[in-house]
Design a protein around this motif. Structure first.
Motif, PDB file in Angstrom:
ATOM      1  N   GLU A 310     -24.580 -10.606  46.613  1.00 28.34           N
ATOM      2  CA  GLU A 310     -25.217  -9.289  46.724  1.00 28.34           C
ATOM      3  C   GLU A 310     -24.164  -8.189  46.625  1.00 28.34           C
ATOM      4  OE1 GLU A 310     -27.550  -9.660  50.265  1.00 28.34           O
ATOM      5  OE2 GLU A 310     -29.402 -10.007  49.135  1.00 28.34           O
ATOM      6  N   GLU A 311     -22.984  -8.496  47.194  1.00 23.78           N
ATOM      7  CA  GLU A 311     -21.900  -7.519  47.155  1.00 23.78           C
ATOM      8  C   GLU A 311     -21.455  -7.261  45.710  1.00 23.78           C
ATOM      9  OE1 GLU A 311     -17.595  -7.178  49.365  1.00 23.78           O
ATOM     10  OE2 GLU A 311     -19.172  -8.387  50.286  1.00 23.78           O
ATOM     11  N   ILE A 312     -21.192  -8.329  45.011  1.00 23.08           N
ATOM     12  CA  ILE A 312     -20.811  -8.200  43.594  1.00 23.08           C
ATOM     13  C   ILE A 312     -21.722  -9.095  42.760  1.00 23.08           C
ATOM     14  CG2 ILE A 312     -18.923  -8.300  41.907  1.00 23.08           C
ATOM     15  CD1 ILE A 312     -16.957  -8.248  44.187  1.00 23.08           C
ATOM     16  N   ILE A 313     -22.819  -8.526  42.266  1.00 27.65           N
ATOM     17  CA  ILE A 313     -23.820  -9.318  41.541  1.00 27.65           C
ATOM     18  C   ILE A 313     -23.212  -9.972  40.301  1.00 27.65           C
ATOM     19  CG2 ILE A 313     -24.686  -7.352  40.183  1.00 27.65           C
ATOM     20  CD1 ILE A 313     -27.232  -9.642  41.501  1.00 27.65           C
ATOM     21  N   ALA A 314     -22.192  -9.330  39.724  1.00 25.40           N
ATOM     22  CA  ALA A 314     -21.583  -9.855  38.496  1.00 25.40           C
ATOM     23  C   ALA A 314     -20.962 -11.232  38.701  1.00 25.40           C
ATOM     24  CB  ALA A 314     -20.536  -8.883  37.961  1.00 25.40           C
ATOM     25  N   LEU A 315     -20.630 -11.559  39.952  1.00 23.23           N
ATOM     26  CA  LEU A 315     -20.064 -12.888  40.196  1.00 23.23           C
ATOM     27  C   LEU A 315     -21.040 -13.990  39.796  1.00 23.23           C
ATOM     28  CD1 LEU A 315     -18.253 -12.352  43.610  1.00 23.23           C
ATOM     29  CD2 LEU A 315     -17.200 -12.800  41.384  1.00 23.23           C
ATOM     30  N   SER A 316     -22.346 -13.674  39.886  1.00 19.75           N
ATOM     31  CA  SER A 316     -23.342 -14.688  39.512  1.00 19.75           C
ATOM     32  C   SER A 316     -23.366 -14.929  38.003  1.00 19.75           C
ATOM     33  CB  SER A 316     -24.734 -14.269  39.989  1.00 19.75           C
ATOM     34  OG  SER A 316     -25.225 -13.194  39.200  1.00 19.75           O
ATOM     35  N   PHE A 317     -22.884 -13.933  37.227  1.00 13.92           N
ATOM     36  CA  PHE A 317     -22.876 -14.120  35.768  1.00 13.92           C
ATOM     37  C   PHE A 317     -21.963 -15.283  35.362  1.00 13.92           C
ATOM     38  CE2 PHE A 317     -23.265  -9.191  35.316  1.00 13.92           C
ATOM     39  CZ  PHE A 317     -24.479  -9.231  35.992  1.00 13.92           C
ATOM     40  N   LEU A 442     -13.760 -19.611  47.413  1.00 10.71           N
ATOM     41  CA  LEU A 442     -12.521 -18.842  47.246  1.00 10.71           C
ATOM     42  C   LEU A 442     -12.809 -17.348  47.157  1.00 10.71           C
ATOM     43  CD1 LEU A 442     -10.197 -20.785  44.753  1.00 10.71           C
ATOM     44  CD2 LEU A 442      -9.768 -20.195  47.140  1.00 10.71           C
ATOM     45  N   VAL A 443     -13.832 -17.007  46.344  1.00 15.64           N
ATOM     46  CA  VAL A 443     -14.158 -15.589  46.174  1.00 15.64           C
ATOM     47  C   VAL A 443     -14.587 -14.969  47.500  1.00 15.64           C
ATOM     48  CG1 VAL A 443     -15.826 -14.027  45.118  1.00 15.64           C
ATOM     49  CG2 VAL A 443     -14.727 -15.787  43.724  1.00 15.64           C
ATOM     50  N   THR A 444     -15.395 -15.706  48.288  1.00 12.33           N
ATOM     51  CA  THR A 444     -15.860 -15.192  49.581  1.00 12.33           C
ATOM     52  C   THR A 444     -14.688 -14.974  50.533  1.00 12.33           C
ATOM     53  OG1 THR A 444     -17.926 -16.380  49.259  1.00 12.33           O
ATOM     54  CG2 THR A 444     -17.450 -15.642  51.498  1.00 12.33           C
ATOM     55  N   LEU A 445     -13.784 -15.980  50.572  1.00 11.72           N
ATOM     56  CA  LEU A 445     -12.588 -15.837  51.411  1.00 11.72           C
ATOM     57  C   LEU A 445     -11.819 -14.577  51.038  1.00 11.72           C
ATOM     58  CD1 LEU A 445     -11.018 -19.409  51.713  1.00 11.72           C
ATOM     59  CD2 LEU A 445     -11.875 -17.931  53.559  1.00 11.72           C
ATOM     60  N   PHE A 446     -11.655 -14.380  49.725  1.00 10.60           N
ATOM     61  CA  PHE A 446     -10.893 -13.241  49.217  1.00 10.60           C
ATOM     62  C   PHE A 446     -11.567 -11.919  49.595  1.00 10.60           C
ATOM     63  CE2 PHE A 446     -10.564 -10.121  45.758  1.00 10.60           C
ATOM     64  CZ  PHE A 446      -9.210  -9.828  45.827  1.00 10.60           C
TER      65      PHE A 446
ATOM     66  N   ILE B 312     -34.415  -9.564  42.616  1.00 15.25           N
ATOM     67  CA  ILE B 312     -34.556 -10.861  43.297  1.00 15.25           C
ATOM     68  C   ILE B 312     -33.284 -11.653  43.042  1.00 15.25           C
ATOM     69  CG2 ILE B 312     -35.986 -12.903  43.608  1.00 15.25           C
ATOM     70  CD1 ILE B 312     -38.288 -11.463  42.308  1.00 15.25           C
ATOM     71  N   ILE B 313     -32.334 -11.549  43.953  1.00 18.57           N
ATOM     72  CA  ILE B 313     -31.033 -12.206  43.759  1.00 18.57           C
ATOM     73  C   ILE B 313     -31.187 -13.718  43.643  1.00 18.57           C
ATOM     74  CG2 ILE B 313     -30.541 -12.364  46.247  1.00 18.57           C
ATOM     75  CD1 ILE B 313     -27.727 -11.366  44.144  1.00 18.57           C
ATOM     76  N   ALA B 314     -32.238 -14.266  44.300  1.00 20.56           N
ATOM     77  CA  ALA B 314     -32.437 -15.725  44.286  1.00 20.56           C
ATOM     78  C   ALA B 314     -32.654 -16.264  42.871  1.00 20.56           C
ATOM     79  CB  ALA B 314     -33.604 -16.105  45.179  1.00 20.56           C
TER      80      ALA B 314
END
Lengths: 451, 451
Positions: A310-317, A442-446, B312-314
């Motif tokens: 949710e913080e960085i939606i682009a990570l899902s890409f 890793l990304v979450t830790l960062f 919808i992030i899911a």
């Protein structure tokens, strides 16, 4: 036969069928090799196939039937009555007849065996007792065996007698006084030695044979290793039971490749001749469902990192590219190890060497792929620190997949499971999930450390 | 040789090398088949291999060297001087010697050819002129050919003369008065016919031969179709040039499988014996980079649907499973078609039938996988309307992949490109992107219409 010839024959056959001209049909089958005719039949409609086998002379019918792919063969056999099948298989060599019977239900096979004469059924029963994928299951009963006391001239007399029974004769096997296999003589040697010479003087006592229960893959390995053209099959006491020929081995090699492919992709190796889409679908579905199940587990894993996304939606890409990197690396490593095991090039001696090599390869490729991805992510999000983390994740994902891909086949092999399974959906799914954990973790830790 | 024997031989060889005992080494090599010794050598260290080839008698060295996998063979050859290589290959059959020379640089091969006698170099030059993957490239020069005017007795005299030159002799070829191939006689027939009979009376004039330029895959198909044990190679005018034997064909079949696997996964088929991790890495990397590039394109596609995903992030959790469904379905369909083309079971006759079958299979499997995914998404998001849309997307993704997977190999084949490429990264990437468009497009349309 060339494609154009095949189309021509195809048309002639269709014509003869539609005119119900049995004589013309028999003539066409006489004209071309049965392997080619089998190809043509596979492209006909079921009722056309049925007509052919109801009018063709039994010998021609048998020679063609044995060449037809198993799913089509089953469909044809289902339409013929037992009496006709019995007449057809009586015309065939015992091993070909046994293969055809093996495609029928046990009950039906027994009924047909009873209708065949005692000579035929005795031979067939001998062959049918062995597992389909063993030396006994692929051997035939056509060979020439002679006692150690024979002379060259006597052997030639035996060959003359059996000339028409034994088709591909290149070697003669020698039996000792207890009928145990004790040597081999080539026809070349028989041809060039004096008629009076004793067979024990010219035979090679180091004859390579296999026990009837030996797995066909191991038999194929021996054939390849020693460039054999045929090989005797013996029982536990060394008594000669039958013969495996080079063309059986080519079939084994192709079947094993089909099996491996089918474990790799979930598609049946022999399905190319299958005509029922329900059967094909049923064979492929478990693999696909496993993939979906793995994907759902992956979705659950991703869900744990919802706040990060949710913080960085682009990570899902970049989820697909991370999973792809892991999947491809794992498949490459596993394919090479599995294939090496199938051809015998990977032995258990050098597991450590192999794993170490794969680790080095994965390290290099991980840096290349991870670095590329990290650069793109850094540029895309204008955050090269985050890009470096993604790059590190990429390196770790590739190393992890390289390790599991190359190690799992060895583990499966040790457990007595076909290592080709490692190239299938389980390992891919495992790597997918581990890859997601590495990337999102890793990304979450960062991100946590920078907030 | 069993694994335990191999370990034992391995230890004995290491011992002999460390004691620099050339006699003991030669003794061990005398004791076991060279194919087994080649396996053992592949597991030794480079300097140990070098010691063996510097002390082993030339004949034993040649027999083992030809059995060693190409990457290791190259490494050994690099350490031997030209004079020694020339002595070793002079001991080998022309085709084996040509294979070894083919692994060297052209310049070095020529230098070595010059050092060999004129007889050897003439034969080798004959073989080296043909492409490696053609009938001419895999044939050997060991055969027995006789004029049509011969009698059985005369042929036997010729065989007696050539006995030690021609190792695996099962057939003799007959030449007409212009030296063109005109028939074949089996040793079995020679053995059982009267010495005075004319060869033209007993020969089979329908001899299956191939032109020297014929692709090896086509040659293998002929061998399989007719269960051949050897086959003559002819030039355009029908003159006999050489012989291909069944063991060459087994090698061809395995090499073609390796090639297909390598197109499927991007890992080199023969890399199992490769020891340089940089070479392995270089071979596999293009495939991986293609995958990363495809993943980046996918990321760009996903990016277009950012507002949908933000809503919808899911929905992003299910990106991997959608791509997996498409990828797996496409690979299954492509693998079967590609394999069928390699074995000759798929001909160009029945493209439409095949595609229609694949469509039906994809429809069933799409409903199963899409339905399952739709149910899970519906339950997860407590929105069964959205679940139905995801289910529909799943069905369309599977149908699309089934179609591209089965159609692309035919298209590639028509364009003269190896159809195995269809199972590689390009199609997977294409299907990934089309799948994403279908999934995100449908969902976006649905969300747009409900707002």
């Amino acid at each position: 036969m060339h494609m154009t010839d095949k189309k021509f024959v195809f048309k002639r056959i269709r014509g003869a069928i539609h005119q119900q001209d049995a004589g013309a049909l028999a003539g066409i089958f006489d004209e071309y090799p049965s392997a080619d005719m089998a190809d043509v039949i596979e492209h006909l409609e079921p009722d056309e196939r049925f007509f052919i086998f109801s009018v063709l002379p039994a010998e021609a019918a048998g020679e063609v039937l044995k060449e037809i792919e198993s799913p089509v063969q089953k469909q044809i056999l289902a339409g013929l009555d037992n009496q006709l099948v019995s007449v057809i298989i009586t015309q065939l060599d015992a091993d070909d007849a046994a293969d055809i019977l093996g495609n029928l239900s046990e009950e039906r096979a027994e009924d047909i065996l009873e209708m065949s004469g005692p000579d035929v059924s005795r031979e067939l029963e001998k062959l049918l007792q062995y597992g389909k994928e063993t030396a006994g299951g692929i051997m035939d009963l056509e060979y020439v065996a002679i006692p150690e006391t024979s002379t060259v001239g006597e052997v030639i007399d035996v060959i003359r007698e059996k000339k028409h029974q034994v088709k591909n004769l290149y070697h003669v096997w020698v039996l000792d006084h207890l009928d145990r296999l004790s040597g081999v003589v080539s026809l070349k040697d028989l041809l060039t030695e004096a008629l009076g010479r004793k067979i024990t003087d010219i035979m090679n006592p180091e004859v390579i044979s296999v026990p009837a229960g030996q797995d066909q893959e191991e038999v194929a390995r021996l054939f390849k290793k020693h460039d054999l053209v045929n090989m005797p099959v013996v029982d536990d006491g060394g008594l000669l039971l039958g013969r495996i020929t080079h063309d059986d081995i080519i079939d084994v090699i192709e079947k094993e490749v089909d099996e491996d492919l089918s474990l790799m992709t979930g598609a049946m190796g022999h399905e190319i001749a299958e005509e029922s889409f329900l059967k094909i679908s049923r064979a492929r579905l478990p693999w696909l469902i496993t993939g979906v199940a793995g994907g759902i587990v992956a979705a659950v894993v991703i869900n744990q990192f919802e706040t990060t996304l949710e913080e960085i939606i682009a990570l899902s890409f970049f989820l697909p590219v991370i999973m792809g990197m892991g999947g491809n690396t794992g498949t490459q490593a596993a394919t090479i190890v599995v294939r090496g095991m199938a051809t015998g090039d990977v032995s258990l001696v050098n597991i450590r060497k192999r794993l170490w090599l794969e680790m080095k390869v994965a390290f290099i490729n991980g840096i290349a792929c991870g670095g590329l991805l990290g650069l793109i992510v850094g540029w895309w999000l204008s955050d090269y620190a985050l890009g470096s983390i993604v790059a590190l994740a990429g390196v770790l994902v590739v190393i992890n997949s390289g390790f599991t891909g190359s190690a799992v086949p060895f583990v499966l092999n040790k457990c007595g499971i076909d290592p080709a399974l490692a190239t299938g959906p389980f390992i891919t799914t495992l790597n997918d999930i581990l890859g997601l954990l590495i990337y999102l973790g890793l990304v979450t830790l960062f991100l946590g450390s920078t907030i």
